[in-house]
Design a protein around this motif. Sequence first.
Motif, PDB file in Angstrom:
ATOM      1  N   ALA A  35       2.122   4.318   3.111  1.00 36.07           N
ATOM      2  CA  ALA A  35       1.304   3.171   2.670  1.00 36.07           C
ATOM      3  C   ALA A  35       0.470   2.710   3.849  1.00 36.07           C
ATOM      4  O   ALA A  35       0.882   2.848   5.004  1.00 36.07           O
ATOM      5  CB  ALA A  35       2.204   2.055   2.187  1.00 36.07           C
TER       6      ALA A  35
ATOM      7  N   GLN B 109       6.761  -5.556   2.416  1.00 36.71           N
ATOM      8  CA  GLN B 109       6.256  -5.325   1.062  1.00 36.71           C
ATOM      9  C   GLN B 109       7.093  -4.287   0.314  1.00 36.71           C
ATOM     10  O   GLN B 109       7.361  -4.437  -0.875  1.00 36.71           O
ATOM     11  CB  GLN B 109       4.790  -4.869   1.145  1.00 36.71           C
ATOM     12  N   TYR B 110       7.523  -3.260   1.049  1.00 37.74           N
ATOM     13  CA  TYR B 110       8.289  -2.189   0.412  1.00 37.74           C
ATOM     14  C   TYR B 110       9.790  -2.293   0.694  1.00 37.74           C
ATOM     15  O   TYR B 110      10.552  -1.382   0.391  1.00 37.74           O
ATOM     16  CB  TYR B 110       7.749  -0.824   0.857  1.00 37.74           C
TER      17      TYR B 110
ATOM     18  N   ASN C 132      -2.252  -0.094   5.930  1.00 40.22           N
ATOM     19  CA  ASN C 132      -2.718  -1.465   6.159  1.00 40.22           C
ATOM     20  C   ASN C 132      -3.810  -1.410   7.201  1.00 40.22           C
ATOM     21  O   ASN C 132      -3.595  -0.915   8.313  1.00 40.22           O
ATOM     22  CB  ASN C 132      -1.560  -2.351   6.643  1.00 40.22           C
TER      23      ASN C 132
ATOM     24  N   VAL D  42       4.497  -4.466  -9.734  1.00 39.28           N
ATOM     25  CA  VAL D  42       3.063  -4.736  -9.560  1.00 39.28           C
ATOM     26  C   VAL D  42       2.381  -4.874 -10.916  1.00 39.28           C
ATOM     27  O   VAL D  42       1.510  -5.739 -11.103  1.00 39.28           O
ATOM     28  CB  VAL D  42       2.387  -3.640  -8.712  1.00 39.28           C
TER      29      VAL D  42
ATOM     30  N   TYR E 178      -4.122  -5.205  -6.699  1.00 41.71           N
ATOM     31  CA  TYR E 178      -2.977  -4.705  -7.466  1.00 41.71           C
ATOM     32  C   TYR E 178      -3.241  -3.291  -7.986  1.00 41.71           C
ATOM     33  O   TYR E 178      -2.365  -2.418  -7.951  1.00 41.71           O
ATOM     34  CB  TYR E 178      -2.663  -5.636  -8.631  1.00 41.71           C
TER      35      TYR E 178
ATOM     36  N   THR F  36      -2.898  -0.840  -5.237  1.00 36.53           N
ATOM     37  CA  THR F  36      -1.484  -0.626  -4.906  1.00 36.53           C
ATOM     38  C   THR F  36      -0.834   0.331  -5.898  1.00 36.53           C
ATOM     39  O   THR F  36      -0.079   1.238  -5.522  1.00 36.53           O
ATOM     40  CB  THR F  36      -0.737  -1.985  -4.907  1.00 36.53           C
TER      41      THR F  36
END
Length: 1105
Positions: free
Chosen positions: A1019, A966-967, A1021, A1046, A1093, A1096
């Motif tokens: 981040a 993702q990053y 998860n 985003v 979103y 995030t």
Amino acid sequence: MAKLEPALLAANLARYRSERQIFNVTMVSTRLLLPRLRPSYTFRPVINTFITRAMSDLKAESQAAAAAAVDAPPKEKTAKEIEKEKKKAEKMAKFLAKKQKQDADAKNKKPAEPKPKKEKKVAEPVPEWVDETKPGEKKILASLEDPAFKAYNPKNVESSWYSWWEQQKFFEPKLENGEISKEGAFTIPAPPPNVTGVLHIGHALTFAIQDSLIRYNRMKGKTTLYVPGFDHAGISTQSVVEKQIWKAEKKTRHDFGREKFLEKVWEWKEDYHGRIKSQVKRMGASFDWSKEAFTLNPELSAAVTEAFVRLHEDGTIYRASRLVNWSTKLNTAISNLEVDNKNVSGRTLLSVPDYDEKIEFGLLTSYSYRVVGSDEKVTVATTRPETVFGDTGVAVHPDDSRYTHLHGKFVQHPFLDRQIPIVLDKEAVDMTFGTGAVKITPAHDNNDYNTGKRHNLEFINIFTDDGLLNENCGPEWQGVKRFDARAKVIEKLKELDLYVDQKDNEMTIPTCSRSGDIIEPLLKPQWWVRQDEMAQEAIKAVKSGEVTITPKTSEREYFHWMENIQDWCISRQLWWGHRCPVYFVVIENQENDRLDNNYWVSGRTYEEALTKANAKFPDVKFTLEQDEDVLDTWFSSGLWSISTLGWPNNTQDLKLYAPFSMLETGWDILFFWVSRMILLTLKLTGKVPFKEVFCHSLVRDAQGRKMSKSLGNVIDPLDVINGISLLSLHDKLKIGNLDPKEIEKASAGQKASYPNGIPECGTDALRFALCAYTTGGRDINLDILRVEGYRKFCNKIYQATKFVLGKLGEGYQPPVSSQKSGNESLVEKWILHKLTVASREVNEHLDKREFSEATTAVYNFWYDLCDVYIENSKSLIQNGNETQSKSAQDTLYTCIDSALRMIHPFMPFLTEEMWQRLPRRAGETVPSITIAPYPTYDAGFDDVASYEGYELVLNITKGARSLLSQYNILKNGQVYVESTDATVREVCKNQKESIISLMKGVEDIHVLESGEPVPSGCALNGISATTNVHVMVKGQIDIDAEIAKVEKKLANLKEMQAKTADSISKFTEKTKPEAKEAAFKRAENLNAEAEGYNQTIAILEKLKL
């Protein structure tokens, strides 16, 4: 021409700005222009001129407007408006300053030197490998270091194995002291392919399914028998040979005579029999070729004769004149299977063989008959006006008051001196339809045939075998072609003032699948088989469970057909096939009816028939004339399950293998073949032919269309195995019997379906794909790209085995047993648990004939093995101590050996190639994977606790991978595992190396202690209720850029939310509930996505602090 970049365009527009109004309009114009200018801004002079004129016009308009407003009182601006203008002015000032700097930098910047173009790397051609193995000998294995074996190559892998398997007799049934193995038997008689031409992909599906089951059961230790054979295919083969002879020599079979023509057909048979046999072997079908059968071989022909004579002697076979499906082009009756029903909704022009112009169908023609002795007319309707010559009755309903006064009257035939009776019939007439009067043509319509029988009407045949009107139509019409007569009859009816009208009419037109001819119902003396009593026994056999039929839809169809069965016409007016073993007794000076069964005698030989005739007609002079007709191909095919085992002789094969374990075939021939085998075998032997029937799907193209030569979508399995160019596909069309127009259409179809030809996929990928497609549905829409995908799977297996061989090393010796040593790591216990579960699932699915599920289970295990355990084993073998390294190797060996054996039934060639390279356990002497034991469930490997423990590791890995992706973190990754569960923390600490081995770009894994804070800049998860995984992103990414990405996604999503909300607001009471439910569900999903979103963005904003 110089290019106008977007920034320069904006600068030009700004340069001509005279006031705020002009700027605003100009910016709108720019936004409209920009999409039209991309990607090449090559119109600078034109645009500059346009902008100059536009600015001039706008400035003039603005000045005029300002002058007009001088007298108007000035309007005071609000504080909000002043603040807004101030911000806009500041924004514009920044923009102009930025542009000024860019322009200055551009002037001072030296032109960049042109970079040398990188030369594209051209893949070195793989040298062709020459297999030096002699046919029948065990394959000489090439080194895996050979450049030709760097990657999986189907051609190299598949060579030589089949001939060695044959030579070693691995495919022949293994008996124990002449008896079936204690494990039992598994036997299949393969549906015999026709010798008309090469095999198509439907045959490949049949072989893939059947051979997978045979190989599976052979590895289970059962006595297996897979019987190969070929069908003479009477009408198909004769038709194609006749076409070829006409195309090459412009001759018919009659020019050669029966004997010489049959020699030509035998030549064809030998040629195509060899081609088909080659295809079958390339498919890897493990047939016992010592039992190969052909329906016209002497042994099978004797079985056909025996069956006919027995059934004729007991009255089951009899002679009668009844309506048959007649092909005027082929000059023979054909079975229902060879009839294609074409539906038309109204007037349609169709091409018919031997007619230059297209013929009109889909019309209902009404015409009238004059009532005898009256001026009155009775109007009837027909879709076939040409059959008027065969009309022998007009039916009306007895309760129809319109015709009460005509009961017992007659109408006059319009063209012939024949009066036609008006009959009363409740079955044939619907008095609410049309005029309520129906023409009856008993000799040329199946429904009218029964009506004619009920009323004892005359049966008048009006056609010759060639489709011409015959002498019963009168001299004026005799010799006219049937569809030419159609138009002439209508014209004649108009002349006689008997024509009424024509209307569009939806109808079904029966056509001959072999010739494209329109089928003509024709009254013919034929041999028939009574089936009603046999059908009752066949129904009992399935209802009692003596024979099972799957899927259930096929079982229901079986019962429906048996419960509504009709007698079977077995005569065919052909030369190629089994000539009817029955003789007509021609008594001197007598003219006897050839429909009279009393004058026919059957015999296994001429001498036997003569003996019967002498006993029947003593003391008279006679001669015997054998019937010219041959038997329907389905009659000999109906004996396949017993004739291939030696019936009518009481052979050892019959004792050992009858009934067969299974009959596997397509559902489309359930009635024509499977049902008739059950009928005939029960009748002739008192036993069922097989215990189980499995009906597979029909293969269609990727668009769901039926495979057809004229569509260009018929696929030769060898073209998928070897690969073929589009041009070569086109060339193959020219070899057959397609006419130029059909070739053109088929070529276009090929280009649409296979624009780049068909890639080389290999046998194993094709077999696996076909089994994976077998879900139990009616149809398979075959996409070649999916087959190509399984070729990549083959390469994965190939490369994985190569890797394992490398890691085991030259001197590696596997342990005597596959049992655990007690030194296994968590990942080893996990993969062994996966192995035993997969083994159990594949066994269960194959036993239940769940092919798609079986292939999925073995496919998933291979991916677990390759993507998880093999990756883990690298560090275990390289970095572990001696005990750990040996344990990892032993587990690697156990898994790769079992995985190859597990997938062998689907992929025989690749698995043999790679299995032969593996070292053997002490005491193992099995020479081939084809007879190696099949993996089964091992309770010693079943370890749910270890499975769940390592699944946690995998979930953490997946969670971290997701964040890394993702990053876009590709290196120096830092992962933190946070958990409130001490057991989870302990597992993660112990499996740090394992976790790192499964992720790229990760430098370290940190397992946080209870209460230890997560470093800022991470981040998150969520993995479970107790566990989270974090990845350090601060310093690794451009946070502003990520936020912008985003926000853009969020803006697009808000538009979708607005549209959905608008749709919901328009719902009324009439809106369908399912539409409402779908919209509300969509809104819910969009809201959840928007929330994600926003979260995030919030996380990213915090990272900036």
